[in-house]
Design a protein around this motif. Structure first.
Motif, mmCIF file in Angstrom:
data_model
loop_
_atom_site.group_PDB
_atom_site.id
_atom_site.type_symbol
_atom_site.label_atom_id
_atom_site.label_comp_id
_atom_site.label_asym_id
_atom_site.label_seq_id
_atom_site.Cartn_x
_atom_site.Cartn_y
_atom_site.Cartn_z
ATOM 1 N N ASP A 24 0.832 -1.220 0.000
ATOM 2 C CA ASP A 24 0.000 0.000 0.000
ATOM 3 C C ASP A 24 0.856 1.254 0.000
ATOM 4 O OD1 ASP A 24 -2.604 -0.778 -0.101
ATOM 5 O OD2 ASP A 24 -2.973 -0.613 2.063
ATOM 6 N N ASP A 27 2.613 1.599 -3.349
ATOM 7 C CA ASP A 27 1.634 2.016 -4.359
ATOM 8 C C ASP A 27 1.497 3.546 -4.368
ATOM 9 O OD1 ASP A 27 -0.494 1.685 -6.213
ATOM 10 O OD2 ASP A 27 -1.962 1.764 -4.575
ATOM 11 N N ASP A 28 1.342 4.122 -3.184
ATOM 12 C CA ASP A 28 1.200 5.578 -3.065
ATOM 13 C C ASP A 28 2.500 6.280 -3.467
ATOM 14 O OD1 ASP A 28 -0.458 7.889 -1.575
ATOM 15 O OD2 ASP A 28 1.672 8.103 -1.065
ATOM 16 N N ASP A 31 3.327 6.150 -7.305
ATOM 17 C CA ASP A 31 2.483 7.107 -8.038
ATOM 18 C C ASP A 31 3.027 8.521 -7.846
ATOM 19 O OD1 ASP A 31 0.726 5.304 -9.131
ATOM 20 O OD2 ASP A 31 -0.783 5.512 -7.538
ATOM 21 N N ALA A 55 2.741 -1.003 -12.816
ATOM 22 C CA ALA A 55 2.461 -2.150 -11.935
ATOM 23 C C ALA A 55 3.722 -2.979 -11.712
ATOM 24 C CB ALA A 55 1.350 -3.016 -12.537
ATOM 25 N N LYS A 58 6.022 -1.106 -9.316
ATOM 26 C CA LYS A 58 5.525 -1.236 -7.934
ATOM 27 C C LYS A 58 5.829 -2.631 -7.387
ATOM 28 C CE LYS A 58 1.853 2.202 -8.332
ATOM 29 N NZ LYS A 58 0.417 2.466 -8.441
ATOM 30 N N THR A 62 8.145 -3.176 -4.153
ATOM 31 C CA THR A 62 7.547 -3.867 -3.003
ATOM 32 C C THR A 62 8.424 -5.050 -2.581
ATOM 33 O OG1 THR A 62 5.314 -3.249 -3.675
ATOM 34 C CG2 THR A 62 5.488 -5.120 -2.173
#
Ligand code: HEM
Length: 132
Positions: A24, A27-28, A31, A55, A58, A62
């Motif tokens: 999460d 992801d933020d 972006d 994607a 990310k 991650t």
């Protein structure tokens, strides 16, 4: 038993809440940096940001954060040196990147202790990312 070990200190990965919480946050943050006009003012960064899949990017970040914080994941992407050395990232752009990171950590209310450990991890990669 007098010799029983103390419960192990939870890893940073566990304190952050594991893969779902980390994904999460990434992801933020991704972006934020992929859309940051100050970072995209560097034409090489702008080109790469528009070439790679958001994607996929990310996913790799991650994986890396989970691995670097003590999670069970393995990082499968390229080294920080290989993936950044041709991007000519300056010390000023590094500061913009850190500021974006700060904003993401604020949004998710990451506590001070965990925040400091994350900044230490990020800082340890600077020499491989920023042009000297
Ligand atoms: C701690 C700091 C950083 C980490 C952990 C990080 C992480 C990563 C990772 C995991 C990749 C994917 C590698 C692969 O394709 O296998 C990547 C690529 C990339 N990073 Fe970073 N990065 C950092 C700093 C920066 C900064 C400051 C910028 C500047 C805006 C940046 C811009 C990019 C771009 C544009 C790519 C795509 C490169 C390409 O595929 O040609 N990164 N980064």
């Amino acid at each position: 038993m007098s010799n029983s070990p103390e419960a192990a200190e939870p890893s940073l990965y566990e304190r952050l809440g594991g893969v779902y919480s980390i994904a999460d946050v990434v992801d933020d943050f991704i972006d934020r940096i992929m859309d940051d006009p100050q970072l995209n003012a560097n034409p090489k960064v702008d080109e790469a940001h528009h070439r790679v899949s958001r994607a996929g990017f990310k996913y790799l970040v991650t994986e890396m954060v989970c691995w670097a914080t003590g999670g069970p994941q393995q990082y499968t992407g390229r080294s920080m040196k290989d993936s950044h050395q041709d991007l000519d990232i300056t010390a000023a752009e590094w500061q913009v990147f850190l500021n974006d990171f700060q904003q993401t950590l604020d949004k998710f209310d990451v506590p001070d202790a965990e925040r400091q450990e994350l900044f230490a991890i990020v800082d340890s990669t600077k020499a491989d990312i920023v042009i000297g």
